[in-house]
Design a protein around this motif. Structure first.
Motif, mmCIF file in Angstrom:
data_model
loop_
_atom_site.group_PDB
_atom_site.id
_atom_site.type_symbol
_atom_site.label_atom_id
_atom_site.label_comp_id
_atom_site.label_asym_id
_atom_site.label_seq_id
_atom_site.Cartn_x
_atom_site.Cartn_y
_atom_site.Cartn_z
ATOM 1 N N TYR A 57 0.835 -1.209 0.000
ATOM 2 C CA TYR A 57 0.000 0.000 0.000
ATOM 3 C C TYR A 57 0.868 1.257 0.000
ATOM 4 C CZ TYR A 57 -4.060 -2.905 0.816
ATOM 5 O OH TYR A 57 -5.042 -3.839 0.673
ATOM 6 N N ARG A 76 0.967 4.057 -2.814
ATOM 7 C CA ARG A 76 0.743 5.473 -2.507
ATOM 8 C C ARG A 76 1.816 6.331 -3.191
ATOM 9 N NH1 ARG A 76 -2.249 7.745 1.393
ATOM 10 N NH2 ARG A 76 -2.402 5.894 2.678
ATOM 11 N N ASP A 83 0.893 9.156 -5.807
ATOM 12 C CA ASP A 83 1.174 10.557 -5.524
ATOM 13 C C ASP A 83 1.974 11.244 -6.620
ATOM 14 O OD1 ASP A 83 1.448 10.229 -1.889
ATOM 15 O OD2 ASP A 83 -0.256 10.380 -3.268
ATOM 16 N N ARG A 86 -11.263 0.028 2.180
ATOM 17 C CA ARG A 86 -11.099 1.439 2.553
ATOM 18 C C ARG A 86 -9.675 1.902 2.255
ATOM 19 N NH1 ARG A 86 -9.106 3.365 6.618
ATOM 20 N NH2 ARG A 86 -9.187 1.452 7.828
ATOM 21 N N ARG A 87 -8.728 1.034 2.612
ATOM 22 C CA ARG A 87 -7.325 1.386 2.349
ATOM 23 C C ARG A 87 -7.090 1.622 0.862
ATOM 24 N NH1 ARG A 87 -2.546 -2.040 4.961
ATOM 25 N NH2 ARG A 87 -1.305 -0.183 4.735
ATOM 26 N N CYS A 88 -7.656 0.736 0.034
ATOM 27 C CA CYS A 88 -7.475 0.876 -1.408
ATOM 28 C C CYS A 88 -8.028 2.216 -1.876
ATOM 29 C CB CYS A 88 -8.201 -0.236 -2.153
ATOM 30 S SG CYS A 88 -7.360 -1.792 -2.054
ATOM 31 N N ARG A 89 -9.226 2.525 -1.403
ATOM 32 C CA ARG A 89 -9.847 3.791 -1.831
ATOM 33 C C ARG A 89 -9.000 4.968 -1.387
ATOM 34 N NH1 ARG A 89 -14.568 1.397 -0.339
ATOM 35 N NH2 ARG A 89 -15.654 0.604 -2.151
ATOM 36 N N ASP A 90 -8.528 4.902 -0.123
ATOM 37 C CA ASP A 90 -7.722 6.005 0.406
ATOM 38 C C ASP A 90 -6.496 6.242 -0.457
ATOM 39 O OD1 ASP A 90 -9.490 6.212 2.373
ATOM 40 O OD2 ASP A 90 -8.235 5.344 3.971
ATOM 41 N N VAL A 91 -5.876 5.135 -0.866
ATOM 42 C CA VAL A 91 -4.615 5.254 -1.595
ATOM 43 C C VAL A 91 -4.868 5.613 -3.066
ATOM 44 C CG1 VAL A 91 -2.562 3.955 -2.312
ATOM 45 C CG2 VAL A 91 -3.465 3.648 -0.028
ATOM 46 N N GLY A 92 -6.028 5.257 -3.577
ATOM 47 C CA GLY A 92 -6.302 5.508 -4.996
ATOM 48 C C GLY A 92 -6.037 4.271 -5.846
#
Ligand code: ADP
Length: 662
Positions: free
Chosen positions: A334, A338, A342, A364-370
């Motif tokens: 992850y 990221r 970025d 959720r982690r996937c969504r957060d990271v994109g």
């Protein structure tokens, strides 16, 4: 519900041999094969459906025996027909370009499963000068190799089987290749070496009882090899082993032309990078995507991965897709994702994460990271391709949500299907299989009723039996094609004729594809969903979702054991696994507690082998991760994974305790 088949018309055969002396045998065998396939379809389909449901262990055993018996009947039927066709010179060999080494590899791998369970190994070696791509009939080549390697495995109890391929000579017609299959098995008495190539010949009467088979395989293989300009020969020493040599002349093909023949359009050309330190997963993903036409590179290390991404972007050809493991060389995937996300240079690169164990919060982690998609291993080829197609926009999805196994399942388009079939049992099988996938099914039992139904309802796919009373499938198809709104409607022929030439006849009559009975539920699903375009999209009918996968794939385990001729030991092996599981877990826990990396690796390895044998797939995959952690001396990671191993082991034990009685 009536459970008996409606009487059918006698098989209509369009093509008959020119030689009248062969006519009777050919007609008879084709008819017997046809008439056997129809009821076999019912037996196999229904037993597979029942094996998927909850059964007591006694019922399950009986169902499995029914399935084994039906499958061996089917093999004999196919062999018989094949043999009769070859004898009547009715077999047309294909002449298409194919990857020879890929074919040898996949054949050996498939049989290696059977061999592994019998404690023997298969190895193969292809000489450098053997052309990689050749023209010929890949299906028939695979049939010969499967027969020879399959026999070698079947008749070997200790040692192994080796396959070597060498180039004998270049001839005007092509490359003469020599395939040698050696085993260390029971061997064949000298006075039987010739006879085993005769039809129905086995070394002695006990062979069939002990090892199964019909004695037709070698005679078919030899005839096919001769059609390929070669032969099959044997040398053997009783008690020491046998060596079967198969020769064939195959024309070397241009690699590029072959690739073009194989290429698929939908995803072709898109560049993808696979970043995974596990070579087998990396190669698997790579091969699956390459087969779909993507240009794929694979890298092992994180830094190499970032460098490859950078280089591709610098060259103006950025990767459209990055598929990566959630854990690479002891680094958190992850975090790496990221970093990539970025960097605006990689804005167009979509990321798919492969995780070993679906953990709460992964989404959720996937969504957060994109990250656009994540799939839990083990991932099937179809699932991977579906997800990639959605991610790369080859399939349009209404909203840009995270692609997960659940989303794929949910978003598969539900189809409206018409089945025109007069056999009640087959109607039930096809309907049950398709309804379980959430599709809507209507049934009619004559061609005329099918034509009428199509005028009333807008179907996505029609399954059309060929022989029906009043109006047969071909006439019905012709009538349907008259309608301007049904010109593109996919129509699949259902037939019990397993003879060549039939498919062309159906196509000429306006049908799109053909399923030969008995067909596997999976075959039916794949074909119908492919033709009906059931790729992710809108859901049109509200049907219950399929049950989630079980901790142990018992059907698969039973099938593998059956293929290995060890079906009687299924329960014993499961029993041993259950007895040992706790002890194996304790051994792993002690090694983790003691901080003994080598001990962790060994304990995880032993436990993994046992789990893999009984097809406790998730448990085996988790233990594989522990094994890798042990190897990398990553005690923290091993300790992290231990809790998941405990939970999965408990799920496996519960599952086995509920489904089997000892
Ligand atoms: P099947 O295996 O279906 O009986 P085949 O025609 O393939 O039919 O083989 C015929 C017979 O030849 C077998 O039944 C067996 O007795 C013998 N045979 C074939 N391959 C081997 C082998 N690798 N080792 C020992 N015996 C073999």
């Amino acid at each position: 519900m009536r459970w008996f088949p409606i009487p059918r018309h006698p098989a209509k055969l369009e093509t008959m041999p020119d030689d009248p002396t062969k006519l009777d045998e050919w007609r008879l065998i084709a008819k017997v094969s046809h008439d056997l396939r129809t009821p076999l379809n019912g037996v196999l389909g229904l037993s597979e459906l029942m094996l998927d449901s909850e059964l007591s262990s006694e019922q399950r055993r009986s169902m499995e025996l029914i399935q084994i018996s039906a499958e061996s009947l089917l093999t004999i039927t196919s062999d018989l027909l094949d043999f009769s066709r070859l004898r009547g010179e009715r077999v047309e060999l294909d002449n298409i370009a194919f990857d020879l080494i890929g074919l040898i590899d996949s054949t050996a791998r498939l049989l290696a499963v059977r061999a592994f369970e019998r404690g023997i190994e298969i190895s193969y070696d292809v000489a450098e000068d053997v052309p990689r791509t050749v023209r010929g009939d890949p299906g028939r080549l695979r049939q010969i190799l499967t027969n020879l390697i399959g026999n070698a495995v079947k008749f070997t109890h200790e040692g192994g089987v080796s396959v070597t391929v060498v180039l004998d000579s270049m001839r005007p017609a092509g490359a003469q290749l020599r395939f040698v299959v050696r085993d260390t098995g029971i061997g064949i008495p000298a006075d039987k070496l010739d006879a085993i190539f005769d039809e129905y010949a086995q070394v002695d009467a006990s062979t069939s009882r002990k090892y199964g088979g019909s004695g037709l395989g070698l005679s078919i293989s030899r005839r096919l090899a001769r059609r390929m300009g070669g032969d099959v020969e044997v040398t053997s020493q009783l008690g020491k082993g046998s060596e079967f040599t198969f020769t064939a002349i195959l024309e070397p093909a241009d690699e590029k032309a072959a690739a073009a023949e194989r290429a698929q359009v939908t995803l072709s050309g898109a560049r993808a990078l696979v970043l995974d330190d596990n070579p087998s997963i990396r190669e698997l993903v790579q091969q699956t995507l390459e087969a779909a036409g993507l240009a794929v590179d694979g890298v092992e290390g994180v830094d190499d991965g970032i460098e490859a991404l950078q280089k591709a972007a610098d060259q103006g050809e950025p990767y459209r897709l990055l598929i990566m493991d959630a854990w690479i060389s002891r680094r958190d995937g992850y975090e790496i994702a990221r970093t990539v996300r970025d960097d605006p240079v990689f804005a167009d690169t979509r990321i798919m994460m492969l995780t070993s164990a679906g953990r709460r919060g992964d989404g959720r982690r996937c969504r957060d990271v994109g990250i656009q998609a994540y799939l839990t291993k083990p991932v099937s080829g179809d699932e991977l391709l579906d997800a990639v197609a959605v991610m790369l926009g080859a399939v349009v999805r209404p909203t840009a949500t995270l692609v997960t196994r659940h989303v794929l399942e949910e978003s598969r388009r539900r189809l409206c299907i018409l089945i025109a079939e007069d056999n009640v049992v087959n109607q039930q099988v096809a309907t049950a299989v398709l309804r379980r996938r959430g599709h809507t099914v209507d049934i009619v039992d004559t061609g005329a009723a099918a034509v009428e139904a199509i005028a009333q309802t807008d179907y996505d796919v029609v399954l059309m039996d060929i022989e029906m009373p009043e109006m047969d499938g071909l006439e019905a198809t012709a009538a349907i094609r008259q309608r301007p709104d049904a010109a593109q409607l996919p129509i699949v022929a259902l037939t019990a004729h397993a003879i060549g030439g039939e498919q062309e006849r159906y196509r000429a009559a306006g049908m799109d594809d053909c399923l030969t009975k008995p067909f596997r539920p999976q075959e039916l699903i794949q074909l119908v969903e492919h033709l009906g375009g059931a790729t992710p999209g809108a859901r049109t009918a509200d049907q219950p979702p399929r049950p989630p996968p079980t901790p142990v794939n018992l059907t698969e385990f039973r099938r593998a054991m059956r293929e290995a001729g060890m079906e009687e030991t299924v329960e014993t092996i499961l029993g041993v696994f259950l007895e040992d599981a706790t002890e194996r877990l304790t051994a792993l826990e002690s090694a983790v507690q003691a901080g003994d990396a080598d001990g962790i690796r060994m304990a995880a390895h032993a436990f993994r082998s046992a789990a893999a044998t009984v097809r406790a797939t998730n448990l085996a995959e988790l233990l594989h991760q522990v094994e890798i952690a042990g190897q990398a001396n990553d005690l923290g990671r091993a300790a992290d994974l231990l809790q998941q191993v405990r939970e999965e082991k408990a799920a496996v034990v519960d599952f086995l305790n509920q489904t089997t009685v000892y």
